[in-house]
Design an enzyme around this catalytic site. Structure first.
Site, mmCIF file in Angstrom:
data_model
loop_
_atom_site.group_PDB
_atom_site.id
_atom_site.type_symbol
_atom_site.label_atom_id
_atom_site.label_comp_id
_atom_site.label_asym_id
_atom_site.label_seq_id
_atom_site.Cartn_x
_atom_site.Cartn_y
_atom_site.Cartn_z
ATOM 1 N N ASP A 259 0.814 -1.033 0.097
ATOM 2 C CA ASP A 259 0.195 -0.033 -0.052
ATOM 3 C C ASP A 259 0.801 1.409 -0.153
ATOM 4 O OD1 ASP A 259 0.823 0.170 2.453
ATOM 5 O OD2 ASP A 259 -0.845 -0.211 3.465
ATOM 6 N N CYS B 36 4.464 1.725 2.231
ATOM 7 C CA CYS B 36 5.262 0.638 1.767
ATOM 8 C C CYS B 36 6.674 0.898 2.214
ATOM 9 C CB CYS B 36 5.130 0.331 0.368
ATOM 10 S SG CYS B 36 6.443 -0.976 -0.332
ATOM 11 N N HIS C 56 7.378 0.277 -4.900
ATOM 12 C CA HIS C 56 7.219 -0.827 -3.874
ATOM 13 C C HIS C 56 8.514 -1.364 -3.380
ATOM 14 C CE1 HIS C 56 5.350 -4.068 -1.962
ATOM 15 N NE2 HIS C 56 6.177 -4.947 -2.353
#
Length: 300
Positions: free
Chosen positions: A74, A77, A287
């Site tokens: 999300d 991260c 990410h």
């Protein structure tokens, strides 16, 4: 159904991800360890130039780390991966967490800067000034308490279990991210004031406040920090800010930059010698996952 914009490999990877998302393991904030090359083979099966580069990147990481832990993807991260690594390796409470006035930070800042009352807490918008101060005070005290408790655990297995337990407690976990964001704001205010008063500041600070959307700390809060975890993650320049707020060096293997000078990037790139180091992996600068297998707290 054919997709005109993505190749077969990317579509296949998305299907695998969707399958994993439905499993209980993937819902954990930080998934259990998995062999790093096994993970790579699972994720990057194709023969495209991107897949080949990613495999080469993972092979290089595998020279230093045996396993990978997948981090929930999300908009928290980067904060999640960094804090998890810092706590997993912590052997003492950082000096900035030991200061007597640390718990008074939210109250003191709100007294000086009225605009901070527009800070947006997760899913709790439109708070009154006093309420925000009290709530953030709870978060920073919680951060100190958890850091102290985990750093005092000597047995590495017990320490890891304590971290895993913390990152399964959603309410506490997200409270810690609010504390980190507030520490980033405090650091930004210090850097901004230092620059205005003619003191030396790191280069990233100029870049941070050179953006049209963050020409001062108030804009930084409104347009960036308030959105982290809600509608956006950390941008590159904010990774530097996070590192300075924690007084940690964040070392990142940027896999898509394999075979360039930016493959291993340090935030900050001229770290203090006594700052501990945490290591992350990213495929796209959005990410972040966690490499494990070298668990000692190290210095650069």
């Amino acid at each position: 159904e054919e997709d005109m914009y993505r190749d077969a490999e990317e579509i296949e990877r998305e299907k695998i991800l969707l399958c994993e998302t439905s499993s209980s393991e993937y819902k954990l904030s930080v998934a259990p360890e998995m062999d790093i090359m096994e993970y790579c083979r699972k994720e990057w099966r194709g023969s495209t130039p991107v897949a080949k580069r990613m495999r080469k990147g993972y092979e290089a990481v595998a020279q230093k780390f045996a396993s990978i832990r997948r981090v929930r993807g999300d908009n928290y991260c980067a904060l999640r991966a960094t804090l998890f690594q810092a706590l997993s390796q912590a052997t003492q409470l950082p000096s900035w967490l030991q200061s007597e006035d640390f718990a008074m930070l939210p109250e003191n800042l709100l007294r000086k800067y009225d605009w901070i009352k527009q800070w947006q807490l997760k899913q709790k918008l439109g708070r009154k000034m006093g309420e925000i101060s009290d709530e953030i005070k709870e978060y920073v005290i919680l951060l100190r308490k958890k850091w102290k408790n985990i750093s005092e655990i000597k047995d590495p297995v017990e320490k890891q279990e304590a971290c895993d337990k913390l990152f399964k407690n959603e309410e506490e976990e997200y409270s810690l991210y609010e504390a980190l964001k507030f520490l980033m704001l405090n650091t930004a205010i210090k850097l901004y004031n230092d620059d205005k008063n003619g003191r030396r500041v790191p280069v990233f600070s100029w870049l941070l406040f050179a953006r049209d959307t963050s020409s001062d700390p108030c804009q930084l809060m409104h347009n960036h920090l308030n959105h982290i975890g809600h509608s956006g993650g950390l941008e590159q320049v904010e990774m530097f800010l996070l590192a300075y707020a924690l007084q940690y060096t964040i070392q990142v293997y940027r896999l898509y930059k394999y075979s360039t000078d930016e493959f291993i990037t340090l935030y900050p790139n001229d770290p203090e010698e006594d700052w501990p180091v945490v290591t992350l992996i990213t495929e796209d600068d959005r990410h972040y996952n966690i490499p494990v297998g070298m668990c000692q707290e190290t210095m650069l």
